[in-house]
Write a protein that holds these residues in place. Sequence first.
Motif, PDB file in Angstrom:
ATOM      1  N   GLU A  26       0.506  -1.385  -0.511  1.00 47.99           N
ATOM      2  CA  GLU A  26       0.136   0.139  -0.223  1.00 47.99           C
ATOM      3  C   GLU A  26       1.019   1.541  -0.417  1.00 47.99           C
ATOM      4  O   GLU A  26       1.788   1.226   0.810  1.00 47.99           O
ATOM      5  N   PRO A  27       0.574   2.132  -1.121  1.00 53.69           N
ATOM      6  CA  PRO A  27       1.607   3.632  -1.064  1.00 53.69           C
ATOM      7  C   PRO A  27       1.569   3.952   0.733  1.00 53.69           C
ATOM      8  O   PRO A  27       0.812   4.127   0.898  1.00 53.69           O
ATOM      9  N   ALA A  28       3.186   5.121   0.960  1.00 52.21           N
ATOM     10  CA  ALA A  28       3.208   5.385   1.899  1.00 52.21           C
ATOM     11  C   ALA A  28       3.958   6.589   2.089  1.00 52.21           C
ATOM     12  O   ALA A  28       4.036   7.009   0.193  1.00 52.21           O
ATOM     13  N   ASP A  29       4.082   7.010   3.095  1.00 52.61           N
ATOM     14  CA  ASP A  29       4.186   8.629   2.766  1.00 52.61           C
ATOM     15  C   ASP A  29       5.515   8.856   2.834  1.00 52.61           C
ATOM     16  O   ASP A  29       5.990   9.676   2.173  1.00 52.61           O
ATOM     17  N   ILE A  30       6.187   8.226   3.573  1.00 50.74           N
ATOM     18  CA  ILE A  30       7.754   7.679   3.778  1.00 50.74           C
ATOM     19  C   ILE A  30       7.751   6.814   2.759  1.00 50.74           C
ATOM     20  O   ILE A  30       7.861   5.833   3.963  1.00 50.74           O
ATOM     21  N   VAL A  31       9.324   6.481   2.883  1.00 53.31           N
ATOM     22  CA  VAL A  31       9.853   5.830   2.154  1.00 53.31           C
ATOM     23  C   VAL A  31      11.156   5.719   2.355  1.00 53.31           C
ATOM     24  O   VAL A  31      11.434   6.711   2.591  1.00 53.31           O
ATOM     25  N   ILE A  32      11.521   5.113   3.592  1.00 50.89           N
ATOM     26  CA  ILE A  32      13.233   5.140   3.291  1.00 50.89           C
ATOM     27  C   ILE A  32      14.130   3.622   3.159  1.00 50.89           C
ATOM     28  O   ILE A  32      13.631   2.568   3.135  1.00 50.89           O
ATOM     29  N   VAL A  33      15.190   4.254   2.055  1.00 50.80           N
ATOM     30  CA  VAL A  33      15.400   2.802   0.896  1.00 50.80           C
ATOM     31  C   VAL A  33      17.027   2.941   0.978  1.00 50.80           C
ATOM     32  O   VAL A  33      17.407   4.123   1.054  1.00 50.80           O
ATOM     33  N   ALA A  83       5.884   3.333  -4.578  1.00 50.51           N
ATOM     34  CA  ALA A  83       5.130   3.305  -3.258  1.00 50.51           C
ATOM     35  C   ALA A  83       5.147   4.259  -2.829  1.00 50.51           C
ATOM     36  O   ALA A  83       5.165   3.926  -1.309  1.00 50.51           O
ATOM     37  N   VAL A  84       5.356   5.151  -3.050  1.00 52.54           N
ATOM     38  CA  VAL A  84       5.476   6.604  -2.891  1.00 52.54           C
ATOM     39  C   VAL A  84       4.237   7.309  -2.914  1.00 52.54           C
ATOM     40  O   VAL A  84       4.103   6.967  -4.033  1.00 52.54           O
ATOM     41  N   LYS A  85       3.168   8.019  -2.048  1.00 49.55           N
ATOM     42  CA  LYS A  85       2.282   8.538  -2.131  1.00 49.55           C
ATOM     43  C   LYS A  85       3.020  10.188  -3.054  1.00 49.55           C
ATOM     44  O   LYS A  85       3.739  10.409  -2.426  1.00 49.55           O
ATOM     45  N   ASP A  86       2.025  10.316  -4.199  1.00 51.52           N
ATOM     46  CA  ASP A  86       2.335  11.750  -4.671  1.00 51.52           C
ATOM     47  C   ASP A  86       2.314  12.555  -4.031  1.00 51.52           C
ATOM     48  O   ASP A  86       2.356  13.032  -2.486  1.00 51.52           O
ATOM     49  N   GLY A  87       3.355  14.073  -3.438  1.00 49.01           N
ATOM     50  CA  GLY A  87       4.333  14.240  -2.744  1.00 49.01           C
ATOM     51  C   GLY A  87       4.552  14.167  -1.147  1.00 49.01           C
ATOM     52  O   GLY A  87       5.371  14.619  -0.377  1.00 49.01           O
ATOM     53  N   GLY A  88       4.687  13.301  -1.238  1.00 48.13           N
ATOM     54  CA  GLY A  88       5.904  11.867  -0.014  1.00 48.13           C
ATOM     55  C   GLY A  88       7.235  11.921   0.020  1.00 48.13           C
ATOM     56  O   GLY A  88       7.459  12.981  -1.275  1.00 48.13           O
ATOM     57  N   ILE A 130      18.002  -4.371  -4.449  1.00 44.80           N
ATOM     58  CA  ILE A 130      17.104  -5.822  -4.979  1.00 44.80           C
ATOM     59  C   ILE A 130      15.355  -5.866  -5.105  1.00 44.80           C
ATOM     60  O   ILE A 130      14.957  -6.911  -5.387  1.00 44.80           O
ATOM     61  N   THR A 131      15.005  -5.283  -4.011  1.00 45.58           N
ATOM     62  CA  THR A 131      12.951  -5.070  -3.797  1.00 45.58           C
ATOM     63  C   THR A 131      12.861  -4.410  -4.869  1.00 45.58           C
ATOM     64  O   THR A 131      12.737  -3.217  -4.660  1.00 45.58           O
ATOM     65  N   LEU A 132      12.186  -5.233  -5.760  1.00 50.35           N
ATOM     66  CA  LEU A 132      11.285  -3.547  -6.139  1.00 50.35           C
ATOM     67  C   LEU A 132       9.476  -4.040  -5.301  1.00 50.35           C
ATOM     68  O   LEU A 132       8.848  -4.539  -5.072  1.00 50.35           O
ATOM     69  N   LEU A 133       8.859  -2.308  -5.395  1.00 51.79           N
ATOM     70  CA  LEU A 133       8.270  -2.704  -4.577  1.00 51.79           C
ATOM     71  C   LEU A 133       6.562  -2.501  -5.323  1.00 51.79           C
ATOM     72  O   LEU A 133       6.728  -1.089  -6.593  1.00 51.79           O
ATOM     73  N   THR A 134       5.590  -2.862  -5.767  1.00 49.90           N
ATOM     74  CA  THR A 134       4.403  -2.715  -6.906  1.00 49.90           C
ATOM     75  C   THR A 134       3.237  -2.418  -5.903  1.00 49.90           C
ATOM     76  O   THR A 134       3.058  -1.945  -4.710  1.00 49.90           O
ATOM     77  N   LYS A 135       3.015  -1.435  -6.180  1.00 47.42           N
ATOM     78  CA  LYS A 135       1.202  -0.827  -5.718  1.00 47.42           C
ATOM     79  C   LYS A 135       0.194  -1.786  -6.093  1.00 47.42           C
ATOM     80  O   LYS A 135      -0.054  -2.947  -6.615  1.00 47.42           O
ATOM     81  N   ASN A 136      -0.057  -1.829  -4.466  1.00 49.44           N
ATOM     82  CA  ASN A 136      -0.909  -3.249  -3.872  1.00 49.44           C
ATOM     83  C   ASN A 136      -2.689  -2.827  -4.612  1.00 49.44           C
ATOM     84  O   ASN A 136      -3.617  -2.043  -5.075  1.00 49.44           O
ATOM     85  N   SER A 137      -2.729  -3.947  -6.167  1.00 47.94           N
ATOM     86  CA  SER A 137      -3.864  -3.950  -6.472  1.00 47.94           C
ATOM     87  C   SER A 137      -5.384  -3.901  -5.485  1.00 47.94           C
ATOM     88  O   SER A 137      -6.228  -4.193  -6.304  1.00 47.94           O
ATOM     89  N   ILE A 138      -5.030  -5.153  -4.413  1.00 42.72           N
ATOM     90  CA  ILE A 138      -6.573  -4.902  -3.745  1.00 42.72           C
ATOM     91  C   ILE A 138      -6.984  -3.726  -3.382  1.00 42.72           C
ATOM     92  O   ILE A 138      -6.792  -3.140  -2.895  1.00 42.72           O
TER      93      ILE A 138
END
Length: 411
Positions: free
Chosen positions: A264-271, A295-300, A403-411
């Motif tokens: 689920e897209p987040a406000d902050i992603v630390i990578v 995986a980051v919301k617009d403006g995140g 190595i990790t690819l985050l995709t938007k959860n379609s559920i």
Amino acid sequence: MRISLPMGSSTITGDVSDDAQIILPKKNNKKTIDSDILLKNALSSPIASRPLGEIIGSDESVAILVSDITRPVPTKKLLPHLFTELEHAGVKSRTRIIFGLGLHRLMSESEKKHILADYYYQASHLEHELDHCTYLKDTKQGTPVEIFSKVAECDRIICTGNIEFHYYAGYTGGAKALLPGVSSERSIITNHSLMLDETSYTGNIDGALRRDIDEAGRIAGIDFIYDVVLDSNKNVIHAVAGDAIKAHRNGTQIVDELYKIPVEPADIVIVSAGGMPKDINLFQAHKALENVKNAVKDGGAIILAATCGEGYGNSVFETWINECRTPQDAITRLQKGFVMGGHKAALIGKLALEKELYLISNNGSAFAERAYFKHASTLQKAINAAMKNRTKPRILVVPYGNITLLTKNSI
């Protein structure tokens, strides 16, 4: 909650709220097998190919293409198994190892020794040279296939590498050892201009740029590949050998199963870029941004941890960063004509217009700000800055963004 991220050859730590979600690669449910056994089994049971010893004639010459220091490929583990096969075929003395540099810098002797181990002394090896390439043919998409002459003159070509996500080739590995690995600058730039095609994105095996790479491999006549999939600790967990397409695709399926994660897209992603060698410079570390951006919301906000000990890592990229004062300047400049290296400035610029970008590196604030990031001297300072003016933000932590690819959860 205390979090720890790889950075260089060490780690950095910081505190986040207890409801932050840590995204790790999926567990490999297969029984743990020693890497040497995996590597040996892959060679003895090649995919859609005869065994290597049956392909190579006793009077033929062989080029083994290997990665440079910017890649985590365990070449020193692969070579003993390859040379055992080549010795059985009677061609060990007519085999040369070629370091595929693409457009990267030359390596030091100590770096070559680190990659090859005993084969630094036991085998013939040399680095790819951009200005000494042989033209073979154009691909259907117009890329001139020009490969290092010392490779072109060999009877057989073996490609080695690791398979992981790549932000415009879809995946690394396979024929990518040849293009861009040992190709001319003209070949590389023409091929890489296809990254502007809408189908060329991370995790897509059928993008325009990937198809072009694979066609170049067919034109050059890649005879065999020997690739691995690594875990977050850079251990071999899967190995493939054989046909340049079918064996490679077997590896990409494993990568998808373990490392493509819907969220689920987040406000902050630390990578983290995953530590060395993936954070050796910003040119390389940027790829982690591409793996988490959806995986980051617009403006995140995205916080990137990367040492960048070798700075920006590409002279053209650095020139654009210095000359393009704003993100839009870089984007506009690329729209006027594709320039390899400059594309990186435009890609980061595009992200900077959509998200807040923070960089934790071994460099100062000027280094980050020129590249459209906000500088943070510590992980905690970056977290605090990103949290400001955000009420109960959803936070994702990605320790292995390489190595990790985050995709938007379609559920």
